[in-house]
Write an enzyme that holds these catalytic residues in place. Structure first.
Site, PDB file in Angstrom:
ATOM      1  N   SER A 259     -34.272 -41.694 -19.476  1.00 48.47           N
ATOM      2  CA  SER A 259     -34.572 -40.495 -18.802  1.00 48.47           C
ATOM      3  C   SER A 259     -35.342 -39.661 -19.841  1.00 48.47           C
ATOM      4  CB  SER A 259     -33.118 -40.020 -17.888  1.00 48.47           C
ATOM      5  OG  SER A 259     -33.875 -39.215 -16.771  1.00 48.47           O
ATOM      6  N   HIS A 400     -31.189 -44.589 -10.859  1.00 51.39           N
ATOM      7  CA  HIS A 400     -31.471 -43.954 -12.417  1.00 51.39           C
ATOM      8  C   HIS A 400     -30.261 -44.291 -13.206  1.00 51.39           C
ATOM      9  CE1 HIS A 400     -33.733 -41.182 -14.745  1.00 51.39           C
ATOM     10  NE2 HIS A 400     -32.745 -40.506 -14.884  1.00 51.39           N
TER      11      HIS A 400
HETATM   12  C1  GCU Z   1     -34.594 -34.887 -14.264  1.00 49.08           C
HETATM   13  C2  GCU Z   1     -35.973 -34.572 -14.614  1.00 49.08           C
HETATM   14  C3  GCU Z   1     -36.578 -35.884 -15.132  1.00 49.08           C
HETATM   15  C4  GCU Z   1     -35.761 -36.357 -16.234  1.00 49.08           C
HETATM   16  C5  GCU Z   1     -34.345 -36.554 -15.366  1.00 49.08           C
HETATM   17  C6  GCU Z   1     -33.089 -37.025 -16.645  1.00 49.08           C
HETATM   18  O1  GCU Z   1     -34.384 -35.472 -13.159  1.00 49.08           O
HETATM   19  O2  GCU Z   1     -36.847 -34.115 -13.395  1.00 49.08           O
HETATM   20  O3  GCU Z   1     -37.873 -35.854 -15.722  1.00 49.08           O
HETATM   21  O4  GCU Z   1     -36.071 -37.745 -16.801  1.00 49.08           O
HETATM   22  O5  GCU Z   1     -33.977 -35.499 -15.168  1.00 49.08           O
HETATM   23  O6  GCU Z   1     -33.098 -36.649 -17.873  1.00 49.08           O
HETATM   24  O7  GCU Z   1     -32.189 -37.254 -16.187  1.00 49.08           O
END
Ligand code: GCU
Length: 418
Positions: A259, A400
């Site tokens: 992420s 995710h």
């Molecule tokens: C949020 C953000 C993303 C990121 C994510 C994370 O969703 O919008 O860009 O990748 O957090 O790091 O969990």
């Protein structure tokens, strides 16, 4: 009365704009038509046809990302000392060694400590290793209380046991499944991880804390380093340390991240070619995904919510993706010819899985200059069917997250290339 009317008028003009919620696009038919910035063409229009020309083109692209996206990090001119503060050479019935190593970064009369949680196999000399930042502290990757809870500022998360921006024992062991060190060790690899908030706390602090504090005289400008660049820079400082350690082969270190930390791992891999293999797990917008698709999360949305991740110069591309002189396939291409793996989750639409894959396809010509195949697929591969060339890619079931399935592919990919 007049001023009341004026205030009411202003409010009625401003309020609708403020309350306009961001509605992400999840329809492929609504993805705007776009042309990606050329990968193999110099700024002066000359085609790039050789490895030698690529070196120059690479410099141009790196500079554009520093200027417009992540900001430029300083060269490190300080001192690093290390101290093993916890060591068990008989870990997992003697199969492995586990350590906590404290790195102290000193500069300008200031210092910052970073605690590394280290696992390495006892039976392998000069083991290859994975290096990655973790979200909630090293103690979340340890079931015993020898590994301390971090003291640095942390995001609140009930399940991870953090509240009032403090971590706690409640988070202990919660992330072992996401960092399956037993499986990693049994395949002959080491693992090094550290809490990212020790490098730079994840809130808009005006760049006063973490590694930024080591540069008290810095005059910031629109292209100065922000948080993603700081996290990537921190990974390079860990690499400085690993270059001098006995158990690891510094030529076989894979940097990985999930992420926002996947965005940081990509930037670390782009700026520091000592990382021999780079892995982006669900990094999405500002990471592996093409910005011009504006599918799921967009530049504008990120800039509104988390501006301090990027250099100030990035903010002008809010809803103006087409004017951005780069797109993320060029970031991926900066890894060439080193192996690169990009992974998506099919339900993680916010991160635009297809945009992550298309970015790999568009980065592949840089690998071809080296006689290597980039990603060996032209269309999005079926679910849970990884493809592995010099660029590896999979889209797995689920949402995710950094999952054991992802690790299984990274281990296979590392075996293939190390
Ligand atoms: C949020 C953000 C993303 C990121 C994510 C994370 O969703 O919008 O860009 O990748 O957090 O790091 O969990």
């Amino acid at each position: 009365m007049k001023s009341f009317l004026l205030i009411a008028l202003l409010f009625s003009l401003v309020y609708p704009a403020l309350s306009q919620e961001f509605v992400p696009n999840y329809e492929e038919s609504k993805v705007p038509t776009y042309t990606l910035p050329a990968l193999l063409e110099m700024e002066n229009g000359e085609p790039v046809e050789s490895k030698k020309q690529w070196r120059k083109r690479r410099g141009e692209i790196l500079h554009l990302f520093e200027k417009h996206v992540y900001g430029k990090s300083p060269e490190w001119d300080g001192k690093i000392t290390s101290k093993v503060i916890l060591e068990n050479k008989d870990y997992l019935n003697g199969k492995a060694t586990r350590q906590v190593v404290r790195l102290s970064l000193e500069r300008a009369g200031r210092s910052l400590d970073l605690d590394l949680l280290v696992f390495y196999p006892n039976s392998v000399k000069k083991a290859p290793a994975f290096l990655g930042l973790n979200f909630y502290g090293n103690h979340t990757i340890s079931s015993d209380n020898q590994v301390a809870v971090p003291e640095a500022w942390i995001r609140n998360n009930e399940k991870m046991g953090s509240s009032n921006n403090k971590a706690s024992e409640k988070g202990r062991g919660q992330r072992i499944a996401n960092w399956p060190y037993e499986a990693i060790l049994s395949r002959g690899y080491g693992l090094v991880t550290l809490y990212y908030g020790e490098i730079d706390p994840d809130y808009g602090d005006g760049f006063k804390n973490g590694v930024h504090a080591l540069y008290p005289d810095e005059k910031r400008n629109a292209s100065s380093w922000a948080s993603i660049a700081a996290w990537g820079w921190g990974l390079s400082r860990v690499m400085d340390y690993l270059e001098d350690v006995d158990w690891v082969n510094p030529k076989k270190i894979a940097v990985l991240g999930h992420s926002r930390l996947g965005k940081a791992a990509l930037w670390a891999g782009a700026t520091d070619e000592r990382f021999a293999l780079v892995i982006s797990n669900n990094s999405g917008c500002g990471g592996a995904a093409l910005s011009r698709r504006a599918y799921g999360e967009t530049i504008g949305q990120m800039i509104n919510v988390i501006p301090y991740w990027f250099s100030d110069s990035f903010s002008i591309y809010n809803k103006r993706e087409n004017e951005l002189p780069v797109d993320q396939h060029q970031l991926l291409a900066l890894m060439a010819p080193r192996p690169l793996y990009v992974a998506s989750g099919v339900e993680d639409t916010w991160a635009d899985p297809k945009g992550e894959f298309l970015s790999c396809v568009a980065a592949s010509p840089a690998y071809e200059l080296f006689g290597k195949e980039g990603v060996p697929a032209e269309v999005l591969p079926p679910l849970n069917q990884p493809v592995m060339g010099s660029i590896g890619y999979h889209i797995r079931s689920g949402d995710h997250g950094l999952l054991p399935y992802d690790w299984a592919q990274y281990l296979d990919f590392a075996d293939m290339h190390f």
